[in-house]
Write an enzyme that holds these catalytic residues in place. Structure first.
Site, short mmCIF file in Angstrom:
data_model
loop_
_atom_site.label_atom_id
_atom_site.label_comp_id
_atom_site.label_asym_id
_atom_site.label_seq_id
_atom_site.Cartn_x
_atom_site.Cartn_y
_atom_site.Cartn_z
N THR A 23 30.35 47.95 55.55
CA THR A 23 29.51 49.13 55.79
C THR A 23 28.70 48.81 57.04
OG1 THR A 23 27.75 48.22 54.44
CG2 THR A 23 29.32 49.65 53.32
N LYS A 48 9.41 63.73 52.84
CA LYS A 48 8.64 64.20 51.70
C LYS A 48 7.26 64.62 52.17
CE LYS A 48 8.28 63.70 46.91
NZ LYS A 48 8.47 62.99 45.68
P1 ADP Z 1 27.06 53.60 57.08
O1 ADP Z 1 26.69 54.07 55.70
O2 ADP Z 1 26.74 52.19 57.25
O3 ADP Z 1 26.62 54.51 58.20
P2 ADP Z 1 29.64 54.83 56.81
O4 ADP Z 1 30.41 55.07 58.04
O5 ADP Z 1 30.34 54.42 55.59
O6 ADP Z 1 28.64 53.69 57.16
O7 ADP Z 1 28.76 56.11 56.58
C1 ADP Z 1 28.77 56.88 55.41
C2 ADP Z 1 27.63 57.85 55.44
O8 ADP Z 1 27.76 58.75 56.55
C3 ADP Z 1 27.58 58.74 54.24
O9 ADP Z 1 26.96 58.09 53.16
C4 ADP Z 1 26.75 59.92 54.77
O10 ADP Z 1 25.36 59.65 54.72
C5 ADP Z 1 27.18 60.01 56.21
N1 ADP Z 1 28.17 61.06 56.34
C6 ADP Z 1 29.51 60.92 56.39
N2 ADP Z 1 30.11 62.12 56.53
C7 ADP Z 1 29.15 63.05 56.57
C8 ADP Z 1 29.12 64.49 56.68
N3 ADP Z 1 30.23 65.21 56.82
N4 ADP Z 1 27.90 65.10 56.65
C9 ADP Z 1 26.77 64.39 56.52
N5 ADP Z 1 26.73 63.05 56.41
C10 ADP Z 1 27.89 62.38 56.44
#
Ligand code: ADP
Length: 543
Positions: A182, A445
């Protein structure tokens, strides 16, 4: 009754064999550091991939061993996607945009034995080489220059192995094939391991018509880095279908991407929203007759573009649709392989207005098959799917991770009844469309009420003068937190705060939800995967 279907394990190896057998003449195009294009056929790629697997076995790499890559998007990286698992090992894609210290820490945490690295990335490798000792460092001569002394040359190394005589290493379908960390926007990076089974199931589901809609006749441009959640899994699908690939290599600036798009006319592309924001601004600016690049670029009408990783503003979807390109939004995370929801026109929406279609396209969309999704409210109960009630998204399924590498399963990340806690807050409506309102820690918040930073950002980016916007919470004595908007204007344009606030009120924000402050900046900081980096903004504007 015991006798049902054959118990053949799901396997990436069968996709590799299929590609070698059926698609040997289709192309894999890669752009090199000097911007020239190199073309391989699937046939060549298949032979090289099997040679890579044979070379790894010769090296003594065995089941479950981690083989790291530090590479741009190109054909040899795609060889790793299949060649490493074919040898029974686990491909671990290192994120080249992280700080060297962090890459070294991650390689150590994963206990990577081998590194396959682009020659042009050796300067980066040298910065963390002391933090983790790989047993073997193999250099791919991406630039075409000779490989420096002291390193193994990838091409020579696989060339010396017996790819034709290679026999796949036996495996169970639950054995690991790949691993990603991640990106650590929310804390210390954690490793997620994918199996043959999870990867094949994810590939089959994601390739369906309403999602990627992947066809053998497509031309796919993956701008999403191959280290970002396995390029969202798309390379597995393209190999399954023998689809032509166009890899952009290290050149991801809007002008370079537009050159490549104009030359190769992709029918499907993928990337985070920030990539497409830059691209469409550059393209639209060049539509002016007095622009130096007037007439240089042609966007392929009818192209689908997979966009995700962060919220996709409606204004961006509309801007691309003007050129006949449809942005298909997906939501997911490294932990979910990553595709978990997709916004597509469900049958119930057949007759809705274009405004409604855009509105839905700007949502995260509907859970894909095999992904169970629920919303948990603050009270620990399931929130109803009425489009209003909000809760944390929790998911479960055969391509959702059940743990993190080397980390005990904790209640912070997994519920006691076995669901992944995503940390994303959303509402789901009656049609099953998920609308992400924030990450738990990005919500603002104010006076006991939540304000969605994502909603504010999207509305701000719909203002004609605004190119990019990110909203963060700043501490406030009276209200506990208040919104601060960081805004980047389009070239030569600007707007005063009262004008922006009036614009937000026209977008139905209440007075108390408006940002207290606007910061006008030249560029928003980006994370290692190209998303707006709110953590950095919070550091820049602590109050
Ligand atoms: P990191 O969590 O370290 O940024 P990831 O690439 O796994 O790595 O990111 C996942 C996160 O990205 C999700 O938990 C979400 O918060 C955000 N995310 C992914 N796709 C979307 C989307 N279509 N709309 C809003 N947020 C998104």
């Amino acid at each position: 009754m015991h006798s049902t279907m054959m118990d053949v394990p799901l396997s990436l190896n069968s996709l590799l064999e299929r590609a070698g057998q059926l698609f040997s003449s289709n192309e894999i195009v890669s752009r090199r550091p000097d911007k020239t294009l190199v073309r391989h056929t699937y046939g060549e790629w298949y032979r090289r991939t099997r040679s890579l697997a044979a070379a790894l076995v010769d090296l003594g790499i065995g089941k479950g061993d981690r083989v790291a890559t530090l590479c741009w998007n190109h054909h040899a990286h795609l060889e790793c996607y299949f060649g490493i698992p074919a040898a029974g090992a686990v491909m671990h894609t290192l994120n080249i945009r992280l700080a060297p210290d962090e890459i070294g820490w991650i390689a150590g945490d994963a206990r990577d034995r081998v590194l396959i690295v682009d020659d042009v990335l050796l300067p980066l490798y040298r910065q963390f080489a002391d933090l983790h000792r790989f047993e073997h460092v193999i250099v791919y001569a991406f630039s075409g220059q000779p490989v420096p002394d002291g390193f193994t040359d990838y091409d020579a190394w696989i060339g010396a192995a017996d790819g034709a005589g290679f026999r796949y290493v036996e495996h169970a379908e639950t054995d690991p094939v790949a691993m990603c960390y991640t990106s650590g926007t929310t804390g210390r990076p954690k490793g997620v391991a994918y199996s043959h089974r999870s990867t094949v199931l994810h590939t089959l589901v994601a390739s369906l018509g309403d999602f990627w809609g992947l066809k053998g006749s497509d031309v796919v441009l993956p701008v999403t880095p191959m280290f970002h959640a396995n390029c969202w899994g798309v390379p597995y699908g393209t190999v399954m279908m023998g689809t032509k690939l166009v890899f952009p290599g290290p050149h991801l600036h809007p002008e370079d991407l537009l050159d490549l798009i104009t030359a190769e006319q992709p029918t499907l592309s993928l990337g985070v929203p920030t990539i497409w924001m830059g691209l469409i601004q550059t393209f639209d600016a060049a539509l002016q007759a007095d622009h130096p690049h007037y007439g240089r670029w042609k966007l392929p009408r009818g192209m689908r573009s997979l966009v995700g990783g962060a919220a996709v503003p409606e204004s961006l979807i509309r801007a691309f649709d003007q050129h006949g390109i449809w942005l298909l939004q997906g939501w997911g995370m490294t932990e979910t392989s990553p595709l978990a929801t997709v916004s597509y026109p469900k049958a119930e929406l057949r007759n809705v207005s274009m405004d409604e279609r855009y509105r839905r396209a700007a949502m995260a969309g509907v859970p894909v098959p095999l992904v169970d999704l629920r919303l948990r409210g603050d009270d620990g109960q399931d929130a109803p799917w009425n489009g209003q009630a909000m809760g944390e998204i929790q998911v479960r399924g055969p391509f959702i991770t059940g743990s993190y590498h080397g980390v005990p399963v904790s209640e912070e990340k997994f519920t006691t009844d076995g669901w992944l806690r995503t940390g994303d807050v959303a509402a789901v409506d009656e049609l099953g469309f998920v609308r992400i309102t924030d990450r738990t820690k990005d919500l603002i918040k104010s006076g006991g009420e939540w304000i969605s930073s994502v909603d504010l950002e999207n509305a701000l980016m719909a203002h004609p003068a605004v190119a990019e916007a990110a909203v963060i919470a700043i501490p406030d004595e009276k209200w506990s937190e208040r919104p601060l908007a960081c805004v980047v204007f389009r070239k030569g344009q600007s707007a005063e705060p009262p004008e922006l606030s009036a614009h937000l009120m026209r977008h139905h924000f209440a007075k108390w939800q408006l940002p207290d402050r606007y910061e006008f900046i030249d560029a928003l900081p980006r994370t290692a995967t190209g998303k707006f980096w709110k953590l950095k903004l919070r550091e820049l504007y602590p109050r």
